[in-house]
Design an enzyme around this catalytic site. Sequence first.
Site, PDB file in Angstrom:
ATOM      1  CB  ILE A  12      28.704  22.452  37.558  1.00 27.27           C
ATOM      2  CG1 ILE A  12      28.785  21.179  36.692  1.00 27.27           C
ATOM      3  CG2 ILE A  12      29.884  22.516  38.530  1.00 27.27           C
ATOM      4  CD1 ILE A  12      29.946  21.155  35.712  1.00 27.27           C
ATOM      5  CG  ASN A  32      21.412  33.183  29.361  1.00 32.60           C
ATOM      6  OD1 ASN A  32      21.305  32.050  29.836  1.00 32.60           O
ATOM      7  ND2 ASN A  32      21.967  33.405  28.192  1.00 32.60           N
ATOM      8  CG  LEU A  33      17.010  31.834  34.128  1.00 33.83           C
ATOM      9  CD1 LEU A  33      15.640  32.298  34.640  1.00 33.83           C
ATOM     10  CD2 LEU A  33      17.533  30.716  35.035  1.00 33.83           C
ATOM     11  CG  ASP A  56      23.647  37.005  27.384  1.00 35.02           C
ATOM     12  OD1 ASP A  56      24.854  36.704  27.542  1.00 35.02           O
ATOM     13  OD2 ASP A  56      22.938  36.570  26.461  1.00 35.02           O
ATOM     14  CE1 TYR A 144      30.882  23.529  26.171  1.00 33.78           C
ATOM     15  CE2 TYR A 144      32.014  21.431  25.913  1.00 33.78           C
ATOM     16  CZ  TYR A 144      31.546  22.449  26.723  1.00 33.78           C
ATOM     17  OH  TYR A 144      31.782  22.399  28.072  1.00 33.78           O
ATOM     18  CG  ASN A 173      33.202  12.645  30.570  1.00 32.35           C
ATOM     19  OD1 ASN A 173      34.361  12.787  30.198  1.00 32.35           O
ATOM     20  ND2 ASN A 173      32.211  12.409  29.731  1.00 32.35           N
ATOM     21  NE  ARG A 264      27.780   9.346  19.597  1.00 25.15           N
ATOM     22  CZ  ARG A 264      26.744   9.659  20.383  1.00 25.15           C
ATOM     23  NH1 ARG A 264      25.514   9.593  19.919  1.00 25.15           N
ATOM     24  NH2 ARG A 264      26.933  10.006  21.622  1.00 25.15           N
TER      25      ARG A 264
END
Length: 328
Positions: A12, A32-33, A56, A144, A173, A264
């Site tokens: 995004i 920070n890739l 970071d 998360y 989403n 799940r």
Amino acid sequence: MKALVTGGAGFIGSHLVDRLLRNGCDLIVLDNLSTGRLENLSDSGSSRCVKFHKVDVADLEAILPLFQGVDWVFHLAALADIVPSIQKPMEYHRSNVGGTVSVLEASRKSGVKRFIYVASSSCYGIPDIYPTPETEPARPQYPYAFTKYVGEQYVMHWGKVYKLPVVSLRLFNVFGPRSRTSGTYGAVFGVFLAQKLNNLPYTVVGDGAQTRDFTFVADVVNACIIAASSDLCNEVLNVGSGQTHSINKLVELLEGDVVYIPKRPGEPDRTHADIAKVRSLLGWEPEVSFEEGVNILLENIDYWREAPVWTPETISVATMDWFNYLGR
Ligand code: UDP
């Protein structure tokens, strides 16, 4: 206008960078890739108006000088995905909570004019009301979702105590070109597009009747920029398409065979945003339909050539902790 985007090399974030650049902003991009890719900035990265810093966000000392003279901050840097968040909660805490506090502090100390937090609709968990309004209680189901929600709480607190002009956007989403292709098993589009490229069946969870409020990335970028341009403060807003489409419908649009894998624990059967608030307070409207968005993805399918290819067997291994922890 000088804008700073954390997580600007991500899915995004990189679309937001492209758009802000087109709008004439000077840009500071932090990433920070760890999951972001410089390739995502190939359109914008060479511009003199974009300065990229591999850093970071949790390192306040390192990022603070980069906020000098910044007007708008968009905070997107975060670790995503469910299973690794269950396996490495401290890392998620450090990035998603610690990183957010650090970016808030850098913003406050630098006197930024607008702070936009990209939050997650996963905070609703399995809600009681559909379409789901912002007033529904937060019931995060895994670290998360929890850390993104705690990050949002920090953002609102900094708005209240320090009068930082904050807005939090709870995204539903998000899909579109450049959605992530890294090693982790994650969002459905990356999984299905890699399967399509390899002529493998789509791994549909359950019976595929579950639905999601799929929101196209360009619409999300619009919402971020409208929120930054507005005077609105201390508000949490859903950003979704306001529609909900089944996985079976997605498979129909993508075309191909299907294999079914177990449902799940903790996954909602439906996500569906109530977008009355963002419509009325920001005048934002989703513009790209699900069908149009899927077509745009199919035109860009080559991006997923390097993506991992998942099968029922590898998904079963990758999601073991999901069942172990959330199934009880
Ligand atoms: N999904 C699926 N097969 C997969 C991965 C996901 O059918 O291999 C489904 C999943 O059950 C959910 C939807 O796709 O209903 C969206 O999943 P994603 O992980 O992208 O988002 P979330 O579940 O977090 O909303």
